[in-house]
Design a protein around this motif. Structure first.
Motif, PDB file in Angstrom:
ATOM      1  N   TRP B  45       0.827  -1.209   0.000  1.00  0.00           N
ATOM      2  CA  TRP B  45       0.000   0.000   0.000  1.00  0.00           C
ATOM      3  C   TRP B  45       0.861   1.259   0.000  1.00  0.00           C
ATOM      4  O   TRP B  45       0.407   2.326  -0.370  1.00  0.00           O
ATOM      5  N   GLN B 706       4.695  -5.370   4.050  1.00  0.00           N
ATOM      6  CA  GLN B 706       3.370  -5.876   4.385  1.00  0.00           C
ATOM      7  C   GLN B 706       2.704  -4.895   5.353  1.00  0.00           C
ATOM      8  O   GLN B 706       3.258  -4.586   6.400  1.00  0.00           O
ATOM      9  N   PRO B 707       1.518  -4.407   5.028  1.00  0.00           N
ATOM     10  CA  PRO B 707       0.895  -3.414   5.905  1.00  0.00           C
ATOM     11  C   PRO B 707       0.467  -4.021   7.241  1.00  0.00           C
ATOM     12  O   PRO B 707       0.104  -5.209   7.306  1.00  0.00           O
ATOM     13  N   VAL B 708       0.538  -3.224   8.261  1.00  0.00           N
ATOM     14  CA  VAL B 708       0.064  -3.633   9.584  1.00  0.00           C
ATOM     15  C   VAL B 708      -1.351  -3.084   9.722  1.00  0.00           C
ATOM     16  O   VAL B 708      -1.544  -1.864   9.784  1.00  0.00           O
ATOM     17  N   THR B 709      -2.339  -3.963   9.750  1.00  0.00           N
ATOM     18  CA  THR B 709      -3.725  -3.479   9.653  1.00  0.00           C
ATOM     19  C   THR B 709      -4.414  -3.308  11.004  1.00  0.00           C
ATOM     20  O   THR B 709      -5.443  -2.645  11.077  1.00  0.00           O
TER      21      THR B 709
END
Lengths: 325, 739
Positions: B45, B706-709
């Protein structure tokens, strides 16, 4: 109203001359045309010939304010101040010291500035008003007291902290959005999320606290009591009665800022890599580009004056009792 | 429990009033959905780059902290600008990518120029009478396969006329970018283009910083400047109509440059962009009326025959270069400096370059975004990293037994270091005309030496630059002929050679020198007054901590220090008038010759002598030094010249001209997928050698981004938690009956 606006516009002329004079004096107190030439030519092998050539080419080979060598009116017109100032009033900003066309650059940079400033401004006002109204609804409760403490705390934090903290958490640690950048041809929204969020959050403390004060003044008025007596819901009281009556002071602070949105934000644009007018100004100051500084101050002054006139006009819209004459 | 604000009339409100519409119940869910949708799409993202063009291998880097101001080869004189110019233009000569000491090689010409010495009558002199030369003539032959990039300036109509030549500014204003032109053309590089470029250096309208300096050397240049200054101008002035006595075009591929006297270092200038070819039609094209309003100028759109061409120039955000399809081609070098093969720098020997198709340079003003994007893999290289401890980059390094090393976490990332000792100097100089510290008596020399010893440069560099610098024992940096390593390279007045390394003399030696200089314990033996020294520094170049450290260093010999911070303009003023005692300054070489450093101490270069921005800011004057310098600058490389250089360095040490000096080290950090990253201290013409592994880059970017959601869910929950009590209280109040 027309006569009023014309009169205000005429008042603007001496203000603009004064601002321009002040900018000129302040700039040349710390920079001489020779300094500018050296800055543009580079610090090495700069010969007196190259400096004189640069000054002649860029119109800095005349006296600053008064030309002893010229007679009559030329003593005033054959000066750097006159030559560089008069064209501004024709909106001819000329070229920067590095040779770029300032009008073109301003036009190109206005879009990115607005892309950040406008949503920040609109969302910010909306959030601040809603939060303030909510707090007013719970006036004199623990929520109200807690909210005021939070507002003061938010106000006390440096704007830089919001920016760096936001970048560190949202972009660096959580990797949710790009940390900076701007591509008008790509997914521009993803570059705007973080700066807008930071701008809104950073403004909540001061904005909501100020609106709370305004709304509280209105909340104790008789017409509010009457509205409640009529059976209006609390939401209707807040949004239909208190908010419109508190608009005058809100407009005073808000409308004047609307034209200034074009000028962008120095900090937000620099840290988030937004190629807007705020960073344009900052770069110009750093590189001693007087042509850009002068033009931007001039544009800023005009926008501020326009903002003040719009504010006056908006009063007539918000309060029919106000007449401009 | 929270109690909503009530007036005495609250109680009379009816719960079934039509104004009491309950708020939509699912707003929070909607908000949650919006947040979840944020950033959906392929790939990470947080990717700040637009999707790359299909099939084009792109290199991503930065221009930091400021965009280039000039890209006209006649005007530009900044290292940051060379980064772009040297990819597009091909001056006659260039530098070998790998060899050290730096070595010139042909670039835009077929062979190294031949030199003929001429007498005052213009007749050739035999080599043995070269010292009698009144002129030197350089003969150059343009390479046959050099062609310009496709460009609208070369586009022709069917009848052979230039396609884009306008009289009406309105026509010119229709174009805003170089890509707006539908037609392009090209042609071979000719000798007349090189001649045209040199004439532009003389043109006052072009505004070249070389206008005065080169005028001293190139025959007839000053006269041409005067002539062009008086020439009537109405739009473009065709410089081909003017003669420059020192430049003669023999045919399409051959030309000569004649300079006054002998100036062997002139060949180095031929490796700078000032001497790159500029075709007359390009100059004419950019003088079209209406173009300047759109910033369509040669100053922003370079046109050359180099490996890359500029396709986008938005100095506010990015500059994009693409492979020049007309590039003559080149191969990766098959020879290098010792150790290069072991480092894998010769693995691509003989392969065609450039390896990349496109290079995007983004403007990064703040350090945190730059650093973060580099660590996230979005920049292939970091850009130049200075050893300043205030920088975020500081955490990248540790000082280990082998010197500067990468921190463990970065080494695990596969990041590599490309350090480079710049061919330059930073120094604090004494004003040799100062009544207290200046002068050439033995007492003054001892006083200055005492101050030199007290200033522990090694410690200073370790503390404030994390070891990113080398103590300068002479004005000549490593990689430049005349620099000496080991015992013979140390300054014997400040250091001893002990156990195979240079060791600073003890502070007791400084105290002894202070006594001999007439300042026991830092006090004037005659008056008893304490010695106070004044240091002029540029305010942005020094921190309070550094000043405190320096103050403490001199307090060990009883000397007091007062700093006078000022901006560069004020500092320059002081240097021009000699109104300084100790000043900070720096020098970055234009070419790798000792002459380019030793002239920092050449008497006539003192601003007080030349009444100009001279380079000898210390105003050092020693007739023997000046005579040696004048002889050395025209002496061909060899033992005689080396001896002259060595003697001049000795004089610098004897007279203790500078308080301290160091050679700055700069570092590039490279992600694991970037190869052939050796730095070149002089030339920026190295982009074509960079090689990138795109598969590894894609894989690493995915892995690292990797996004941390969970913060999205937590944030939504927090907002709900904040709103819920209010909503509940509000609804309760609205439903309350009259009391």
């Amino acid at each position: 109203m027309f006569a009023y606006i014309v009169r205000r516009l005429l008042y603007a002329i001496p203000i603009l001359i004064g601002v321009n004079l002040l900018t000129f004096v302040l700039f040349f107190v710390v920079n001489s045309p020779d300094d500018m030439a050296v800055s543009q030519l580079g610090a090495k092998y700069v010969t007196p010939e190259a400096i004189e050539n640069w000054k002649a080419k860029n119109g800095y080979d005349k006296p600053l304010f008064y030309n002893d060598a010229a007679g009559g009116l030329d003593a005033v017109t054959e000066t750097i101040f006159f030559a560089k100032s008069v064209r501004l009033f024709a909106f001819d900003f000329g070229r920067s010291e590095s040779g770029r066309d300032i009008s073109t650059d301003v036009r190109r940079r206005m879009g990115p500035s607005l892309a950040v400033a406008l949503p920040t401004f609109i969302v910010g006002i909306g959030v601040n008003i809603c939060v303030a109204l909510m707090v007013v609804m719970f006036h004199a409760t623990r929520l109200d007291r807690a909210a005021v403490i939070v507002f003061v705390a938010l106000m006390s934090i440096s704007y830089l902290f919001y920016i760096i903290g936001g970048q560190y958490l949202v972009a660096k640690t959580w990797r949710l959005v790009p940390i900076s950048g701007f591509h008008a041809d790509g997914q521009v929204w993803k570059f705007l999320l973080l700066p807008v969020l930071v701008g809104v959050v950073a403004g909540i403390g001061a904005g909501a606290r100020w609106y709370r004060t305004l709304f509280l003044e209105e909340a104790n008025q008789d017409y509010v009591r009457t509205a409640r007596a009529k059976g209006c819901s609390e939401l209707a009281v807040l949004f239909r009665h208190i908010l419109p009556n508190a608009l005058i002071p809100i407009l005073t602070g808000v409308v004047v800022l609307v034209p200034m949105l074009f000028m962008g934000s120095l900090l937000i644009e620099s840290f988030f890599g937004i190629p807007g007018l705020g960073s344009y100004m900052l770069d110009a100051i750093n590189s001693q580009d007087f042509a850009i500084v002068r033009s931007m101050v001039f544009i800023g002054s005009i926008l501020y004056i326009v903002g003040l006139i719009l504010t006056d006009i908006s009063y007539t819209w918000a309060d029919p009792r106000v007449r401009l004459s | 429990m929270l109690r909503p604000f009530r007036s005495e009339w609250d109680a009379v409100q009816a719960p079934d009033n039509p104004d009491q519409r309950p708020a939509p119940r699912r707003r929070s869910l909607l908000l949650c959905a919006c947040l979840l949708l944020t950033g959906c799409g392929d790939g990470p993202w947080n990717n700040p780059h637009p999707p790359p063009e299909e099939g084009k291998l792109t290199y991503y880097s930065v221009m930091s902290p400021a965009p280039p101001k000039h890209l006209d080869p006649a005007i530009s004189y900044a290292t940051d600008e060379s980064l772009f110019l040297m990819q597009v233009y091909e001056p006659p000569l260039g530098y070998h990518f790998l060899k050290r000491p730096y070595e010139l090689e042909p670039l835009g010409v077929e062979a190294m120029p031949s030199v003929t010495y001429l007498d005052a009558g213009g007749e050739p002199l035999p080599a043995e009478r070269a010292d009698e030369a009144a002129y030197s003539r350089y003969h150059l032959t343009v390479r046959a396969d050099a062609r310009y990039q496709p460009h609208p300036a070369f586009a022709r109509t069917d009848d052979g006329a230039p396609r884009y030549r306008f009289d009406d500014p309105a026509e010119g204003r229709r174009y805003r970018q170089i890509g707006d032109f539908a037609h392009t053309g090209s042609r071979p590089v000719r000798a007349e283009d090189y001649a045209y470029a040199i004439k532009r250096l003389a043109d006052p309208e072009a505004g070249s910083p070389m206008i005065g300096f080169m005028g001293r050397y190139i025959v007839g240049m000053e006269a041409l400047t005067a002539e062009l200054g008086d020439a009537p101008r109405d739009g473009w002035l065709d410089l081909r109509d003017f003669d420059l006595a020192g430049v003669e075009v023999l045919d399409d591929r051959n030309y000569t440059i004649t300079i006054n006297g002998r100036y062997p270092q002139f060949v180095y200038w031929l490796a700078m962009h000032f001497f790159s070819p500029v075709p007359a039609e390009v100059d004419a094209f950019f003088h079209n009326p209406g173009f300047t309003e759109s910033n369509l100028t040669l100053d922003w759109w370079p046109v050359g025959s180099g490996p890359f061409m500029m396709v986008k120039n938005d100095p506010n955000s990015e500059i994009v270069l693409e492979r020049n399809p007309n590039y003559h081609g080149d191969t990766y070098p098959s020879e290098g400096a010792p150790g290069d093969r072991e480092k894998g720098l010769l693995a691509d020997a003989g392969k065609a370059v450039p390896f990349i198709d496109r290079a995007e340079f983004r403007l990064e003003k703040a350090v945190l975004p730059l650093w973060t994007k580099f660590l996230q893999g979005y920049y292939d290289r970091s850009g130049e990293v200075h050893g300043n401890t205030n920088s975020v980059f500081d955490r990248a390094f540790v000082v280990g037994p082998e010197g500067l090393e990468l921190a463990d976490d970065l080494a695990d990332h596969g990041i590599t270091l490309s350090p480079d000792v710049k061919p330059g100097l930073y120094y604090y100089g004494f004003n040799m005309r100062d009544p207290v510290l200046g002068g050439y008596t033995e007492e003054r020399r001892k006083l200055r030496r005492a101050l030199q010893i007290a200033f522990d440069v090694e410690e200073y560099l370790n503390i404030f630059y994390k070891g990113n610098g080398i103590v300068a024992h002479s004005p000549i940096p490593p990689g430049i002929p005349g620099h000496k390593e080991g015992a013979e390279g140390i300054n014997p007045y400040t250091h001893d050679w002990v156990d195979g390394e240079a060791r600073r003399k003890p502070i007791e030696e400084a105290r002894r020198l202070m006594v001999e200089a007439g300042y026991p314990n830092g006090r004037d033996a005659r008056t008893g007054e304490p010695l106070k020294i004044f240091i002029d520094v540029q305010s942005q170049a020094i921190s309070t901590t550094s000043m405190n450290w320096i103050d403490r260093a001199f307090s060990r010999i009883g000397v007091q220090v007062e700093f006078r911070p000022a901006d560069w303009n004020r500092t320059r003023e002081k240097l021009l008038t000699g109104n300084t005692q100790i000043f900070s300054h720096g020098w970055l070489a234009d070419y790798p010759d000792p002459e380019n450093f030793l002239f920092l101490l050449y008497g006539p270069e003192s601003p007080l002598v030349c009444n100009c921005d001279g380079t000898n800011n210390a105003s050092y004057e020693r007739p023997e030094y000046d005579a040696l310098f004048e002889a050395m600058r025209v002496e061909p490389p060899g033992p005689a010249r080396d001896a002259m250089v060595a003697r001049m360095v000795d004089m610098y040490r004897e007279d203790a001209v500078w308080l301290y000096a160091y050679y700055p080290k700069d570092v590039y950090l490279n992600n694991a997928w970037v190869q052939n990253t050796k730095r070149h201290g002089i030339s920026k013409n190295t982009l074509k050698y960079l090689r990138i592994d795109p598969e590894l880059r894609v894989a690493k970017r995915r892995q690292w981004n990797q996004p941390v959601t969970w913060p999205l869910y937590a944030g939504t929950a927090l907002i709900i938690a904040l709103l819920l009590p209010g909503v509940i209280a509000y609804r309760r109040r609205q439903r309350a009956t009259a009391r």
